[in-house]
Design a protein around this motif. Sequence first.
Motif, short mmCIF file in Angstrom:
data_model
loop_
_atom_site.label_atom_id
_atom_site.label_comp_id
_atom_site.label_asym_id
_atom_site.label_seq_id
_atom_site.Cartn_x
_atom_site.Cartn_y
_atom_site.Cartn_z
N LEU A 135 -16.07 6.35 4.00
CA LEU A 135 -14.62 6.37 4.11
C LEU A 135 -14.00 6.31 2.72
O LEU A 135 -14.61 5.78 1.79
N ALA A 136 -12.79 6.82 2.63
CA ALA A 136 -12.01 6.70 1.39
C ALA A 136 -10.68 6.05 1.72
O ALA A 136 -10.11 6.28 2.80
N LEU A 137 -10.19 5.21 0.80
CA LEU A 137 -8.89 4.58 0.95
C LEU A 137 -7.84 5.40 0.21
O LEU A 137 -8.06 5.80 -0.94
N LEU A 138 -6.72 5.65 0.87
CA LEU A 138 -5.63 6.37 0.23
C LEU A 138 -4.67 5.37 -0.40
O LEU A 138 -4.30 4.37 0.24
N HIS A 139 -4.25 5.64 -1.63
CA HIS A 139 -3.32 4.74 -2.34
C HIS A 139 -1.90 5.06 -1.87
O HIS A 139 -1.36 6.14 -2.17
N CYS B 228 -4.94 -0.57 5.68
CA CYS B 228 -5.04 0.47 4.66
C CYS B 228 -5.10 1.81 5.39
O CYS B 228 -5.42 1.87 6.58
N VAL B 229 -4.77 2.87 4.68
CA VAL B 229 -4.87 4.22 5.25
C VAL B 229 -6.22 4.80 4.85
O VAL B 229 -6.54 4.89 3.65
N CYS B 230 -7.01 5.18 5.83
CA CYS B 230 -8.39 5.62 5.60
C CYS B 230 -8.58 7.07 6.02
O CYS B 230 -7.95 7.55 6.97
N THR B 231 -9.48 7.73 5.32
CA THR B 231 -9.86 9.09 5.67
C THR B 231 -11.29 9.34 5.23
O THR B 231 -11.90 8.49 4.56
N ARG B 232 -11.83 10.47 5.59
CA ARG B 232 -13.13 10.88 5.04
C ARG B 232 -12.97 11.21 3.56
O ARG B 232 -11.92 11.68 3.13
N PRO B 233 -14.00 10.98 2.76
CA PRO B 233 -13.90 11.27 1.32
C PRO B 233 -13.60 12.74 1.02
O PRO B 233 -13.02 13.04 -0.03
N ASP B 234 -13.97 13.66 1.93
CA ASP B 234 -13.72 15.08 1.67
C ASP B 234 -12.40 15.58 2.26
O ASP B 234 -12.12 16.78 2.26
N HIS B 235 -11.56 14.67 2.76
CA HIS B 235 -10.26 15.07 3.30
C HIS B 235 -9.35 15.50 2.14
O HIS B 235 -9.39 14.90 1.06
N PRO B 236 -8.52 16.52 2.32
CA PRO B 236 -7.64 16.98 1.24
C PRO B 236 -6.77 15.87 0.65
O PRO B 236 -6.51 15.86 -0.56
N LEU B 237 -6.31 14.92 1.46
CA LEU B 237 -5.47 13.85 0.94
C LEU B 237 -6.22 12.95 -0.04
O LEU B 237 -5.63 12.36 -0.94
N GLY C 277 -8.62 2.10 21.72
CA GLY C 277 -8.40 0.68 21.91
C GLY C 277 -9.25 -0.23 21.05
O GLY C 277 -9.11 -1.45 21.13
N GLN C 278 -10.12 0.33 20.22
CA GLN C 278 -11.00 -0.49 19.40
C GLN C 278 -11.02 0.01 17.96
O GLN C 278 -11.07 1.21 17.70
N ILE C 279 -11.00 -0.93 17.03
CA ILE C 279 -11.02 -0.58 15.61
C ILE C 279 -12.27 0.20 15.25
O ILE C 279 -12.22 1.19 14.51
N GLU C 280 -13.43 -0.23 15.77
CA GLU C 280 -14.68 0.46 15.43
C GLU C 280 -14.67 1.90 15.92
O GLU C 280 -15.20 2.80 15.26
N ALA C 281 -14.07 2.14 17.09
CA ALA C 281 -14.00 3.51 17.60
C ALA C 281 -13.12 4.38 16.70
O ALA C 281 -13.46 5.54 16.42
N ILE C 282 -12.02 3.82 16.23
CA ILE C 282 -11.16 4.56 15.30
C ILE C 282 -11.90 4.85 14.00
O ILE C 282 -11.84 5.96 13.47
N LYS C 283 -12.59 3.85 13.49
CA LYS C 283 -13.33 4.04 12.24
C LYS C 283 -14.35 5.16 12.37
O LYS C 283 -14.47 6.02 11.48
N GLN C 284 -15.08 5.19 13.46
CA GLN C 284 -16.08 6.24 13.65
C GLN C 284 -15.43 7.61 13.82
O GLN C 284 -15.98 8.62 13.36
N ALA C 285 -14.26 7.64 14.45
CA ALA C 285 -13.55 8.92 14.60
C ALA C 285 -13.08 9.44 13.25
O ALA C 285 -13.13 10.66 12.99
N VAL C 286 -12.64 8.55 12.38
CA VAL C 286 -12.22 8.96 11.04
C VAL C 286 -13.43 9.45 10.24
O VAL C 286 -13.37 10.48 9.56
N ASP D 196 3.26 14.42 1.28
CA ASP D 196 1.89 14.94 1.36
C ASP D 196 1.27 14.78 2.75
O ASP D 196 0.27 15.42 3.07
N PHE D 197 1.87 13.95 3.58
CA PHE D 197 1.32 13.67 4.91
C PHE D 197 1.88 14.59 5.99
O PHE D 197 1.70 14.33 7.18
N ILE D 198 2.52 15.69 5.60
CA ILE D 198 3.25 16.51 6.55
C ILE D 198 2.38 17.08 7.67
O ILE D 198 2.80 17.19 8.81
N ASP D 199 1.15 17.43 7.40
CA ASP D 199 0.29 17.99 8.44
C ASP D 199 -0.85 17.04 8.84
O ASP D 199 -1.84 17.47 9.45
N ALA D 200 -0.71 15.78 8.51
CA ALA D 200 -1.79 14.82 8.77
C ALA D 200 -1.98 14.61 10.27
O ALA D 200 -1.02 14.57 11.04
#
Length: 299
Positions: A256-260, A169-178, A224-233, A188-192
Amino acid sequence: MASFSPKQLDVFISIARLGSVKAAADSLHLTQPAASMALAELEKQLSGPLFDRDKGRLYLNEKGRRLLPLAQEIIERMIEFRQRADDQADVLTGEFRIGASNTVGNYRVGDLLSGFVLDNDRVTIYLNVANTDEIVRQIVDHSIDVACVEGAVHHEAIESVHWMDDSLCVCTRPDHPLAAITNLQPADFIDARWILRERGSATRAVSDVELDKLPQAKVVMELGQIEAIKQAVIAGLGIAFLPQVAVTHAVSSGRLALLHTPFLNLTRQLSIIYHRSRYQGRLMRSFLDSVKSSARPEQ
């Protein structure tokens, strides 16, 4: 006629797996000279070396790669022979080495192993978690017996069997513009700013394919790790493709928020893989049967 002892074959198999005589000796509870002698005697009977030596490490040569599966089969058949002689044909014992790609090893290990482990408490399981490319290499080298990875594996030496489906899934912070856009479109992903897995992982392979459907990606990090990516997001450093199974709690807790994104194909298969020449003794067959019984559609 040559006469190979079980000890010689055990030493050969252990060196192939561990890469050194010392490590093999330690794993077999032998002295290093005893292990060295066992290998030397075996190579003498086979009229040539089984390994190439490089900087203190041993690597299987062509003859070694050809003979290793047969040595493993002989040892496994001897174990089964002893069990039948002792009227213990229904009891599985021994060691079993399993590989798992990152998603499976960190988030689906219970699905993969629980049935087999609970039914076979005299089998010792060694689980190695790495990216898919590394797991495939270990299967080809006979370093592990079987593995579960994301996506299809196309290698002439490997048999691949579908286990279950999995989704990214595509994930972002809940306050991300997307996250505020109710009907997302590719434009909509032009500057992501994207945070991706390292090359060689199955998640990265899917990500690269799907990113081609979006405006040119701005990759700000590769981890290299999913958990590291999750924390960065969660920290707001970018957006990412992540396994849905890995983000359930973070989404439910509002971190986190899931993008549809129905315009992306984020469903993938999890596959059980093993070497085509791998002997399927009782231990191997029992594990494969257990995995088949645990297979289920994605929920």
